[in-house]
Design a protein around this motif. Structure first.
Motif, PDB file in Angstrom:
ATOM      1  N   HIS A 102       0.830  -1.201   0.000  1.00  0.00           N
ATOM      2  CA  HIS A 102       0.000   0.000   0.000  1.00  0.00           C
ATOM      3  C   HIS A 102       0.866   1.254   0.000  1.00  0.00           C
ATOM      4  CE1 HIS A 102      -2.590   3.160   1.688  1.00  0.00           C
ATOM      5  NE2 HIS A 102      -3.499   2.586   0.950  1.00  0.00           N
ATOM      6  N   GLN A 103       1.908   1.277   0.827  1.00  0.00           N
ATOM      7  CA  GLN A 103       2.793   2.437   0.891  1.00  0.00           C
ATOM      8  C   GLN A 103       3.505   2.649  -0.442  1.00  0.00           C
ATOM      9  OE1 GLN A 103       5.153   1.290   4.236  1.00  0.00           O
ATOM     10  NE2 GLN A 103       3.713   2.120   5.726  1.00  0.00           N
ATOM     11  N   ALA A 104       3.955   1.569  -1.053  1.00  0.00           N
ATOM     12  CA  ALA A 104       4.642   1.693  -2.346  1.00  0.00           C
ATOM     13  C   ALA A 104       3.672   2.189  -3.415  1.00  0.00           C
ATOM     14  CB  ALA A 104       5.255   0.354  -2.753  1.00  0.00           C
ATOM     15  N   LEU A 105       2.448   1.653  -3.431  1.00  0.00           N
ATOM     16  CA  LEU A 105       1.452   2.106  -4.407  1.00  0.00           C
ATOM     17  C   LEU A 105       1.090   3.572  -4.182  1.00  0.00           C
ATOM     18  CD1 LEU A 105      -0.933  -0.987  -4.533  1.00  0.00           C
ATOM     19  CD2 LEU A 105       0.515  -0.150  -6.401  1.00  0.00           C
ATOM     20  N   ALA A 106       1.062   3.998  -2.932  1.00  0.00           N
ATOM     21  CA  ALA A 106       0.720   5.390  -2.620  1.00  0.00           C
ATOM     22  C   ALA A 106       1.745   6.379  -3.167  1.00  0.00           C
ATOM     23  CB  ALA A 106       0.573   5.568  -1.107  1.00  0.00           C
ATOM     24  N   LYS A 107       2.970   5.917  -3.403  1.00  0.00           N
ATOM     25  CA  LYS A 107       4.019   6.798  -3.920  1.00  0.00           C
ATOM     26  C   LYS A 107       3.952   6.963  -5.436  1.00  0.00           C
ATOM     27  CE  LYS A 107       7.157   5.832  -0.139  1.00  0.00           C
ATOM     28  NZ  LYS A 107       8.412   5.226   0.289  1.00  0.00           N
ATOM     29  N   LEU A 108       3.141   6.141  -6.088  1.00  0.00           N
ATOM     30  CA  LEU A 108       2.998   6.231  -7.541  1.00  0.00           C
ATOM     31  C   LEU A 108       2.047   7.367  -7.906  1.00  0.00           C
ATOM     32  CD1 LEU A 108       2.489   2.445  -8.368  1.00  0.00           C
ATOM     33  CD2 LEU A 108       4.625   3.746  -8.428  1.00  0.00           C
ATOM     34  N   THR A 109       2.091   7.754  -9.164  1.00  0.00           N
ATOM     35  CA  THR A 109       1.086   8.708  -9.628  1.00  0.00           C
ATOM     36  C   THR A 109      -0.266   7.995  -9.621  1.00  0.00           C
ATOM     37  OG1 THR A 109       1.235   8.119 -11.957  1.00  0.00           O
ATOM     38  CG2 THR A 109       2.785   9.804 -11.158  1.00  0.00           C
ATOM     39  N   PRO A 110      -1.360   8.732  -9.519  1.00  0.00           N
ATOM     40  CA  PRO A 110      -2.676   8.074  -9.548  1.00  0.00           C
ATOM     41  C   PRO A 110      -2.878   7.229 -10.803  1.00  0.00           C
ATOM     42  CG  PRO A 110      -2.902  10.321  -8.765  1.00  0.00           C
ATOM     43  CD  PRO A 110      -1.473  10.169  -9.229  1.00  0.00           C
ATOM     44  N   ALA A 111      -2.408   7.692 -11.942  1.00  0.00           N
ATOM     45  CA  ALA A 111      -2.579   6.931 -13.191  1.00  0.00           C
ATOM     46  C   ALA A 111      -1.791   5.629 -13.139  1.00  0.00           C
ATOM     47  CB  ALA A 111      -2.149   7.770 -14.388  1.00  0.00           C
ATOM     48  N   GLN A 112      -0.553   5.680 -12.632  1.00  0.00           N
ATOM     49  CA  GLN A 112       0.245   4.459 -12.519  1.00  0.00           C
ATOM     50  C   GLN A 112      -0.428   3.468 -11.567  1.00  0.00           C
ATOM     51  OE1 GLN A 112       4.024   5.992 -11.220  1.00  0.00           O
ATOM     52  NE2 GLN A 112       4.749   6.382 -13.302  1.00  0.00           N
ATOM     53  N   ARG A 113      -0.882   3.969 -10.439  1.00  0.00           N
ATOM     54  CA  ARG A 113      -1.540   3.115  -9.452  1.00  0.00           C
ATOM     55  C   ARG A 113      -2.793   2.481 -10.060  1.00  0.00           C
ATOM     56  NH1 ARG A 113      -1.135   6.400  -5.531  1.00  0.00           N
ATOM     57  NH2 ARG A 113      -2.993   7.601  -6.014  1.00  0.00           N
ATOM     58  N   ASP A 114      -3.599   3.276 -10.745  1.00  0.00           N
ATOM     59  CA  ASP A 114      -4.826   2.748 -11.343  1.00  0.00           C
ATOM     60  C   ASP A 114      -4.534   1.637 -12.345  1.00  0.00           C
ATOM     61  OD1 ASP A 114      -6.299   4.544  -9.866  1.00  0.00           O
ATOM     62  OD2 ASP A 114      -6.664   5.926 -11.542  1.00  0.00           O
ATOM     63  N   VAL A 115      -3.589   1.868 -13.249  1.00  0.00           N
ATOM     64  CA  VAL A 115      -3.335   0.849 -14.266  1.00  0.00           C
ATOM     65  C   VAL A 115      -2.698  -0.398 -13.656  1.00  0.00           C
ATOM     66  CG1 VAL A 115      -3.239   2.475 -16.189  1.00  0.00           C
ATOM     67  CG2 VAL A 115      -1.124   1.808 -15.066  1.00  0.00           C
ATOM     68  N   LEU A 116      -1.830  -0.244 -12.664  1.00  0.00           N
ATOM     69  CA  LEU A 116      -1.217  -1.412 -12.019  1.00  0.00           C
ATOM     70  C   LEU A 116      -2.258  -2.253 -11.291  1.00  0.00           C
ATOM     71  CD1 LEU A 116       2.104   0.090 -10.644  1.00  0.00           C
ATOM     72  CD2 LEU A 116       1.907  -1.764 -12.291  1.00  0.00           C
ATOM     73  N   VAL A 117      -3.118  -1.605 -10.530  1.00  0.00           N
ATOM     74  CA  VAL A 117      -4.139  -2.356  -9.789  1.00  0.00           C
ATOM     75  C   VAL A 117      -5.098  -3.047 -10.752  1.00  0.00           C
ATOM     76  CG1 VAL A 117      -6.137  -2.117  -8.250  1.00  0.00           C
ATOM     77  CG2 VAL A 117      -3.965  -1.031  -7.663  1.00  0.00           C
ATOM     78  N   LEU A 118      -5.564  -2.335 -11.756  1.00  0.00           N
ATOM     79  CA  LEU A 118      -6.497  -2.945 -12.709  1.00  0.00           C
ATOM     80  C   LEU A 118      -5.845  -4.077 -13.498  1.00  0.00           C
ATOM     81  CD1 LEU A 118      -8.300   0.251 -14.012  1.00  0.00           C
ATOM     82  CD2 LEU A 118      -9.281  -1.556 -12.579  1.00  0.00           C
ATOM     83  N   HIS A 119      -4.614  -3.868 -13.932  1.00  0.00           N
ATOM     84  CA  HIS A 119      -3.954  -4.872 -14.767  1.00  0.00           C
ATOM     85  C   HIS A 119      -3.512  -6.094 -13.958  1.00  0.00           C
ATOM     86  CE1 HIS A 119      -1.823  -6.431 -18.228  1.00  0.00           C
ATOM     87  NE2 HIS A 119      -0.730  -6.540 -17.507  1.00  0.00           N
ATOM     88  N   TYR A 120      -2.875  -5.861 -12.822  1.00  0.00           N
ATOM     89  CA  TYR A 120      -2.314  -6.987 -12.067  1.00  0.00           C
ATOM     90  C   TYR A 120      -3.258  -7.561 -11.021  1.00  0.00           C
ATOM     91  CZ  TYR A 120       2.031  -6.065 -14.404  1.00  0.00           C
ATOM     92  OH  TYR A 120       2.982  -5.908 -15.374  1.00  0.00           O
ATOM     93  N   PHE A 121      -3.993  -6.726 -10.307  1.00  0.00           N
ATOM     94  CA  PHE A 121      -4.856  -7.246  -9.258  1.00  0.00           C
ATOM     95  C   PHE A 121      -6.245  -7.587  -9.767  1.00  0.00           C
ATOM     96  CE2 PHE A 121      -1.959  -4.545  -6.543  1.00  0.00           C
ATOM     97  CZ  PHE A 121      -1.159  -5.617  -6.197  1.00  0.00           C
ATOM     98  N   GLU A 122      -6.704  -6.861 -10.778  1.00  0.00           N
ATOM     99  CA  GLU A 122      -8.000  -7.164 -11.379  1.00  0.00           C
ATOM    100  C   GLU A 122      -7.839  -8.058 -12.608  1.00  0.00           C
ATOM    101  OE1 GLU A 122     -11.311  -6.368 -10.631  1.00  0.00           O
ATOM    102  OE2 GLU A 122     -10.470  -5.839  -8.702  1.00  0.00           O
ATOM    103  N   ASP A 123      -6.605  -8.299 -13.008  1.00  0.00           N
ATOM    104  CA  ASP A 123      -6.298  -9.196 -14.124  1.00  0.00           C
ATOM    105  C   ASP A 123      -6.941  -8.732 -15.440  1.00  0.00           C
ATOM    106  OD1 ASP A 123      -4.883 -11.409 -15.017  1.00  0.00           O
ATOM    107  OD2 ASP A 123      -6.600 -12.745 -14.814  1.00  0.00           O
ATOM    108  N   MET A 124      -6.972  -7.434 -15.642  1.00  0.00           N
ATOM    109  CA  MET A 124      -7.562  -6.873 -16.855  1.00  0.00           C
ATOM    110  C   MET A 124      -6.492  -6.723 -17.931  1.00  0.00           C
ATOM    111  SD  MET A 124     -10.074  -3.886 -15.349  1.00  0.00           S
ATOM    112  CE  MET A 124     -10.818  -3.489 -16.925  1.00  0.00           C
ATOM    113  N   PRO A 125      -6.800  -7.089 -19.159  1.00  0.00           N
ATOM    114  CA  PRO A 125      -5.860  -6.854 -20.256  1.00  0.00           C
ATOM    115  C   PRO A 125      -5.669  -5.349 -20.499  1.00  0.00           C
ATOM    116  CG  PRO A 125      -7.730  -8.195 -20.990  1.00  0.00           C
ATOM    117  CD  PRO A 125      -8.009  -7.760 -19.587  1.00  0.00           C
ATOM    118  N   VAL A 126      -4.572  -4.995 -21.112  1.00  0.00           N
ATOM    119  CA  VAL A 126      -4.253  -3.593 -21.380  1.00  0.00           C
ATOM    120  C   VAL A 126      -5.394  -2.910 -22.128  1.00  0.00           C
ATOM    121  CG1 VAL A 126      -2.701  -2.059 -22.680  1.00  0.00           C
ATOM    122  CG2 VAL A 126      -1.754  -3.900 -21.265  1.00  0.00           C
ATOM    123  N   ARG A 127      -5.966  -3.560 -23.114  1.00  0.00           N
ATOM    124  CA  ARG A 127      -7.045  -2.930 -23.904  1.00  0.00           C
ATOM    125  C   ARG A 127      -8.254  -2.604 -23.029  1.00  0.00           C
ATOM    126  NH1 ARG A 127      -7.171  -8.122 -25.219  1.00  0.00           N
ATOM    127  NH2 ARG A 127      -9.091  -9.259 -24.867  1.00  0.00           N
TER     128      ARG A 127
END
Length: 162
Positions: A102-127
């Motif tokens: 959580h602390q590491a994610l909080a240091k990212l930009t909101p856009a980086q955090r959003d795409v990382l969570v959606l892609h890796y934790f929600e398992d969403m493809p890039v498209r």
């Protein structure tokens, strides 16, 4: 497709991912399952309105808020049982790994955090991330790359620790 069929398909596609997401964020499988189940019950009651809007975002937000509400209630109850004062409740915390993430994610930009969570934790493809966030796929890939680099650096340098 009927409302019931479209909801069933949505539930089957999203519920397991969302349980995993909430579990990764809370470290509590039961809380994750309960929060997601309640979020989907609430979504079913509003399905006529949600189906054509953003049901993924709505259900994710509701499930996360329910999990946090439940976690806070558990903390209050545990503090009361232990006779802890309000100021000492911060000693009851989620697992260190989740705090560090959580602390590491909080240091990212909101856009980086959003795409990382959606892609890796929600398992969403890039498209799908691109469509959900309304940004070009190349931008999503750029945020993923920079976000991964920042997380790698945070964990390698111990920057995510308290």
């Amino acid at each position: 497709m009927s409302n019931s069929e479209s909801f069933d398909a949505f539930y089957a596609a999203r519920a397991p991912r969302l349980v995993r997401n909430i579990y990764l964020r809370t470290g509590d499988a039961t809380r994750a399952e309960d929060s997601v189940q309640e979020a989907f019950v609430r979504a079913w009651r509003r399905w006529d309105r949600l189906e054509n809007d953003d049901p993924v975002g709505w259900v994710t937000t509701v499930a996360w808020r329910l999990a946090i509400r439940d976690w806070r209630r558990t903390l209050r109850e545990a503090a009361a049982r232990l006779g802890l004062e309000a100021r000492s409740r911060e000693h009851i915390r989620p697992p260190d790994e989740l705090l560090h993430l959580h602390q590491a994610l909080a240091k990212l930009t909101p856009a980086q955090r959003d795409v990382l969570v959606l892609h890796y934790f929600e398992d969403m493809p890039v498209r799908d991330v691109s469509a959900l966030l309304g940004m070009p796929e190349g931008t999503v890939k750029s945020h993923l790359s920079r976000g991964r680099d920042a997380l790698r650096e945070a964990f390698a340098l111990g920057g995510a620790t308290t």
